[in-house]
Design an enzyme around this catalytic site. Structure first.
Site, PDB file in Angstrom:
ATOM      1  N   LYS A 172       0.754  -1.209   0.198  1.00  0.00           N
ATOM      2  CA  LYS A 172      -0.001  -0.048  -0.003  1.00  0.00           C
ATOM      3  C   LYS A 172       1.011   1.286  -0.032  1.00  0.00           C
ATOM      4  CE  LYS A 172      -1.860   3.005   2.121  1.00  0.00           C
ATOM      5  NZ  LYS A 172      -1.779   4.303   1.619  1.00  0.00           N
ATOM      6  N   SER A 226       4.906   8.737   9.751  1.00  0.00           N
ATOM      7  CA  SER A 226       4.842   9.367  10.687  1.00  0.00           C
ATOM      8  C   SER A 226       5.008   8.539  11.989  1.00  0.00           C
ATOM      9  CB  SER A 226       3.877  10.356  10.670  1.00  0.00           C
ATOM     10  OG  SER A 226       2.690   9.490  11.042  1.00  0.00           O
ATOM     11  N   CYS A 284      13.929  11.311   6.444  1.00  0.00           N
ATOM     12  CA  CYS A 284      13.782  11.053   7.744  1.00  0.00           C
ATOM     13  C   CYS A 284      14.973  10.948   8.136  1.00  0.00           C
ATOM     14  CB  CYS A 284      13.079   9.678   8.075  1.00  0.00           C
ATOM     15  SG  CYS A 284      13.640   8.290   7.022  1.00  0.00           S
ATOM     16  N   GLN A 331       2.180  19.536   3.735  1.00  0.00           N
ATOM     17  CA  GLN A 331       3.472  19.482   4.063  1.00  0.00           C
ATOM     18  C   GLN A 331       4.047  21.043   4.166  1.00  0.00           C
ATOM     19  OE1 GLN A 331       5.336  17.115   5.572  1.00  0.00           O
ATOM     20  NE2 GLN A 331       6.608  18.738   5.955  1.00  0.00           N
TER      21      GLN A 331
HETATM   22  P1  ADP Z   1       3.488  10.714   6.113  1.00  0.00           P
HETATM   23  O1  ADP Z   1       3.135  12.001   6.952  1.00  0.00           O
HETATM   24  O2  ADP Z   1       4.293  10.418   5.608  1.00  0.00           O
HETATM   25  O3  ADP Z   1       1.992  10.918   4.977  1.00  0.00           O
HETATM   26  P2  ADP Z   1       1.544   8.918   7.391  1.00  0.00           P
HETATM   27  O4  ADP Z   1       2.092   8.215   8.440  1.00  0.00           O
HETATM   28  O5  ADP Z   1       0.476   9.519   7.540  1.00  0.00           O
HETATM   29  O6  ADP Z   1       2.875   9.768   7.182  1.00  0.00           O
HETATM   30  O7  ADP Z   1       1.697   7.795   6.172  1.00  0.00           O
HETATM   31  C1  ADP Z   1       2.613   6.896   6.004  1.00  0.00           C
HETATM   32  C2  ADP Z   1       1.856   5.885   5.209  1.00  0.00           C
HETATM   33  O8  ADP Z   1       0.970   5.086   6.143  1.00  0.00           O
HETATM   34  C3  ADP Z   1       0.831   6.113   4.226  1.00  0.00           C
HETATM   35  O9  ADP Z   1       1.025   5.084   3.072  1.00  0.00           O
HETATM   36  C4  ADP Z   1      -0.621   6.269   4.841  1.00  0.00           C
HETATM   37  O10 ADP Z   1      -1.304   5.927   3.494  1.00  0.00           O
HETATM   38  C5  ADP Z   1      -0.314   5.185   5.522  1.00  0.00           C
HETATM   39  N1  ADP Z   1      -1.231   5.287   6.747  1.00  0.00           N
HETATM   40  C6  ADP Z   1      -1.833   6.585   7.302  1.00  0.00           C
HETATM   41  N2  ADP Z   1      -2.781   6.264   8.318  1.00  0.00           N
HETATM   42  C7  ADP Z   1      -2.775   4.714   8.370  1.00  0.00           C
HETATM   43  C8  ADP Z   1      -3.755   3.986   9.217  1.00  0.00           C
HETATM   44  N3  ADP Z   1      -4.506   4.380  10.009  1.00  0.00           N
HETATM   45  N4  ADP Z   1      -3.540   2.460   8.895  1.00  0.00           N
HETATM   46  C9  ADP Z   1      -2.883   2.299   8.139  1.00  0.00           C
HETATM   47  N5  ADP Z   1      -1.767   3.108   7.152  1.00  0.00           N
HETATM   48  C10 ADP Z   1      -1.849   4.304   7.561  1.00  0.00           C
END
Ligand code: ADP
Length: 483
Positions: A172, A226, A284, A331
């Site tokens: 994903k 994140s 990162c 961002q």
């Molecule tokens: P960024 O700030 O890099 O977008 P995220 O942690 O939001 O950081 O996203 C990193 C990845 O995690 C992306 O592929 C995002 O779609 C996925 N992601 C975000 N929220 C969830 C969640 N609740 N469960 C699974 N994957 C998630």
């Protein structure tokens, strides 16, 4: 425009809807339409992976090696085209995008070899008449969730070891960069894997999480993103009924680059410029804290500002651009918020920080790299990950204070030191609390064949990359055999 489809169970499957992939260098430019999978489709992908995994695990190591080698070679052959796509969808300057694509190719080829090298151990037992065999088996179905900042390298460094060690994959990618992910999936679809051994589902992590993490058929989840999402994901992986999912998390950083009085000034400035601002600071491993001792401080700041003045902010695909745009509006807002915060906390802006909503007639998310001086390690902008082209210089009295400040952070991914003393370098190498330590080298920029990962709040679980990746992508079996 026809949407690019998900790849589930060996077939291209359109989603219920699709999203536009927008070029951050020119927001009028739509790179393509990409399907957003439904939750049901993500469950289908997990089921397809579960059905295919035993067959893939039983394949000959040479078959897995050949498939990975095929993928690596095609990435390499199509390097310029893929780098252009990467630069267009993510905003990384073309030269850096080329490097990233090359690295993805190297990773697949390295793991082609790993498929053949996987072995075990044979030990004498402490009891008479027994031998002990230790072998590694695939984990099973793995969900791979990736961020937007390395659209092809991070997927590569999760997919390649997963497949090399006989796992089936549900991948994903980040919503912002489905282009490289889809191109990679298309290559993998022709690599001779059994249908279902590799699946691509695009769309929102939040929406698909219930399949990617909670589905009992998922044995392991590797995530880069994140810290907040990582923590949430890990909690879910252990909270689900039945077997818990194994998790590997790569999250934030607030990486220090220490510059000591005896540093080679040119080397230190080059490390800071690269580490803090290349890839628009969206790494990162970026050096967001420049910890500089008093004796070299002023010379270092002057020389760094002079180099910053030579940066060319512009369209990532335009020849000569050295700093591309920020990836998207969200961002950008975060970067601007931290620039304002740093000012309000009393740091002085020595260079940059200007936002341009348009450059040469192109609407984009342009931000001139910002360098703050007179900052302290207690300021929030020096404590929280910004993930943009913003760095703070922290002046310290001596090497001891530099080390203390460098380690005074919640994170521990990468840390650098610039010094010409072998003795000091050895001391910092031992004492820096980070997964990766760089001596006279930028904190960002790593090799594809050696472990990658951090300490403290940066990472959780085993290292990625190199042969250490086996720690996550295999389970150990200990067999006692009576002779
Ligand atoms: P960024 O700030 O890099 O977008 P995220 O942690 O939001 O950081 O996203 C990193 C990845 O995690 C992306 O592929 C995002 O779609 C996925 N992601 C975000 N929220 C969830 C969640 N609740 N469960 C699974 N994957 C998630």
């Amino acid at each position: 425009m026809k949407p690019h489809a998900n790849y589930i169970g060996g077939a291209w499957v359109p989603g219920p809807d699709a999203a536009e992939n927008i070029n951050p260098s020119d927001t009028r430019d739509v790179v393509g339409l990409y399907a957003r999978a439904s939750l049901e489709q993500a469950h289908d992908a997990v089921a397809a992976a579960a059905a295919a995994q035993p067959r893939w695990a039983a394949s000959l190591p040479q078959q897995r090696a050949d498939a990975l080698d095929f993928i690596g070679r095609e990435i390499e052959q199509r390097g310029p085209e893929l780098a252009d796509l990467l630069a267009r969808e993510e905003g990384k300057p073309l030269a850096e995008a080329r490097g990233e694509v090359q690295r993805a190719a190297h990773i697949f080829r390295f793991f082609a070899g790993e498929a053949l090298r996987a072995g075990g151990e044979l030990l004498p037992s402490t009891r008479a008449g027994l031998a002990v065999e230790i072998t590694r088996e695939p984990v099973g179905v793995v969900s791979l969730i990736t961020p937007w900042n390395f659209p092809i390298a991070i997927p590569a460094w999760k997919i390649a070891p997963a497949l090399a060690h006989g796992n089936a994959v549900v991948f994903k990618p980040a919503e912002l960069v489905p282009g490289c992910a889809w191109a990679l999936a298309e290559i993998i679809s022709r690599a001779g894997l059994p249908a279902g051994a590799f699946n691509l589902v695009m769309g929102s992590g939040r929406a698909l999480g219930p399949a990617l993490i909670d589905d009992a058929q998922v044995a392991a989840v590797s995530f880069t993103g994140s810290e907040a999402t990582g923590r949430q994901l890990a909690a879910r992986a252990v909270a689900r009924p039945g077997a818990m999912a194994r998790v590997q998390l790569e999250m934030g950083g607030k990486n220090p680059l220490v510059v000591l009085d005896d540093a080679d000034l040119d080397v230190a400035v080059a490390c800071a410029l690269n580490g803090a601002f290349f890839s628009t600071g969206q790494r990162c491993t970026a050096s967001s804290r420049l910890v500089v001792t008093a004796g070299i401080h002023d010379r270092f700041v002057d020389a760094l500002v002079a180099r910053l003045q030579g940066l060319v902010l512009g369209d990532a695909r335009k020849p000569g651009t050295t700093v591309g745009p920020v990836v998207d509006a969200t961002q950008l807002q975060q970067d601007l918020k931290y620039i304002a915060l740093a000012r309000s906390e009393g740091a002085e802006l020595a260079f940059g920080g200007q936002h341009h909503a348009e450059l040469e007639g192109q609407p984009g998310h342009y931000l001139m790299p910002a360098l703050f001086i007179h900052s302290t390690n207690t300021m929030r902008f020096n404590r929280e990950e910004i993930f943009g082209p913003v760095a703070g210089v922290i002046r310290v009295a001596d090497a001891d204070e530099a080390l203390a400040v460098a380690n005074d952070t919640a994170y521990g991914l990468s840390a650098g030191v610039c010094t010409t003393s072998l003795k000091t370098a050895a001391h910092f190498k031992r004492q820096l609390q980070a997964g990766m330590v760089m001596v006279n080298a930028p904190t960002a920029g790593v090799d594809p064949h050696v472990p990658f990962g951090g300490r403290k709040a940066s990472s959780h679980g085993p290292r990625e990359q190199g042969r250490y990746a086996a720690e996550f992508y295999t389970v150990v079996k200990t067999a006692y055999v009576a002779a």
